[in-house]
Design an enzyme around this catalytic site. Sequence first.
Site, short mmCIF file in Angstrom:
data_model
loop_
_atom_site.label_atom_id
_atom_site.label_comp_id
_atom_site.label_asym_id
_atom_site.label_seq_id
_atom_site.Cartn_x
_atom_site.Cartn_y
_atom_site.Cartn_z
N ASP A 1 0.83 -1.20 0.00
CA ASP A 1 0.00 0.00 0.00
C ASP A 1 0.87 1.26 0.00
O ASP A 1 1.45 1.61 1.02
CB ASP A 1 -0.92 0.00 1.23
CG ASP A 1 -1.86 1.19 1.26
OD1 ASP A 1 -2.05 1.82 0.21
OD2 ASP A 1 -2.40 1.48 2.34
N ASP B 1 -1.60 5.21 -5.69
CA ASP B 1 -1.97 4.40 -4.52
C ASP B 1 -2.14 2.94 -4.91
O ASP B 1 -3.17 2.55 -5.46
CB ASP B 1 -3.26 4.95 -3.90
CG ASP B 1 -3.70 4.16 -2.67
OD1 ASP B 1 -2.88 3.38 -2.14
OD2 ASP B 1 -4.85 4.30 -2.25
#
Length: 496
Positions: free
Chosen positions: A94, A312
């Site tokens: 992440d 992201d």
Amino acid sequence: MGTAFLFSVLILSAAAVAASPLALTLERAFPSNHGVDLAQLRARDNLRHRRMLQSTNYVVDFPVKGTFDPTEVGLYYTKVKLGTPPREFYVQIDTGSDVLWVSCGSCNGCPQTSGLQIQLDYFDPGSSATSSLIPCSDRRCRNGVQSSDASCSSQNNQCTYTFQYGDGSGTSGYYVSDLMHFASIFEGSLMSNSSASIVFGCSNLQTGDLTRSDRAIDGIFGFGQQGMSVISQLSLQGIAPKVFSHCLKGDSNGGGVLVLGEIVEPNIIFSPLVPSQPHYNINLQSISVNGRTLPIDPAVFGTSNNRGTIVDSGTTLAYLAEEAYNPFVNAITAAIPQTVRTVISKGNQCYLITTSSNADIFPQVSLNFAGGASLVLRPQDYLIQQNYIGEGSVWCMGFLKIPGQSVTILGDLVLKDKIFVYDLAGQRIGWANYDCSLPVNVSASAGRGRSEFVDAGELSGSISLLDGPHNHMMLMKTLVLSLFMHITLISCFVFL
């Protein structure tokens, strides 16, 4: 034999310094009246390696599993080893958050099983010989409080955290310090026993989608640039460079490459990071469809509170600022043949095409960023193939909008099948189209430093990083160079 070897070394040394008046004194590192035990040689080499690692960055490699496909996994994850003795944990990759955290014992809401066919585990600080809790007085906790990645309880002086993610899920817990064990690559060799002390989160509460078992994992590996991130911690210790890279495979098997280091590829183009942002924001200036710039006010993409464009890897699909969404979808629809039937499925724009057609009927899209860097998207980088209906297939927009928000998020749908380099030292992000099933060259420092050879997939201490005729030649060159360096060292230094 020892005398002959010494004579050979002297001959090579003389040839190397024939043009120099420098006189060298050569002495033996070990006595000549008996053989040297192999363990002694290995111990000396290990000491030398440790001295090198204390002052030199090296490439850290993580295995990559999972796929972007929301009908399969919908996330990419890796495996980390924590504690003493080390235990393995599966964590989502992440880049949209900072902290590494894993589920701990007595966790409320933590899944017990996973539909990803992986064995879930719980970290127990009390079972690790190298684990310690982080008090509020710790400098790392104070830095975390400044970046909102940590908080402090005045009751027990314990450094804690509470995170809320964009999908509504959340976790809370406390910080611990312990060893992370990883596969590191230095001078072409895999050093499987490398480790470093890091601070990470111990989750004792999870809510929302984190409680679901269908794609449950042990935690989340935040690759953000704040002080609590692992990339920042290892960089501060001088263990890993302040740059990391990934190449996520877009096929059904998924996987890819994730390294702390810079993937070196001549076609990579860079765009500067927007300064002083908590996420990886880059300045999107315009969108083109089939070479035509869409009529969108550039101010729509400006970076401010809850605005801007974020890279992201923790997001599966992609999201466009609300003001840009309709012009984008309208341009895609106008560019395809009129024979293609358009349908709305669950509020999303979809297209029904016949089996004689394929995704090539859709236009090429270009996201144009500051610095003249464009991210060119194929149809499969902004569309999702949903299903088949009769003799046709349904393709739906993988770019969605968040009502009432002007944020653009580039998730795995866009990131896949490309090298992405996060150069934190240079404050820029670079990318290039790439077949992520192929090996990559990785530099241990940003700016094209020394390169290592990294293969896609999980590395093992029992296999070579180099394979194939070309790479065996590279290995032979490395061995010859290494031998020459050792001979030169023997001729130039006095060993005690």
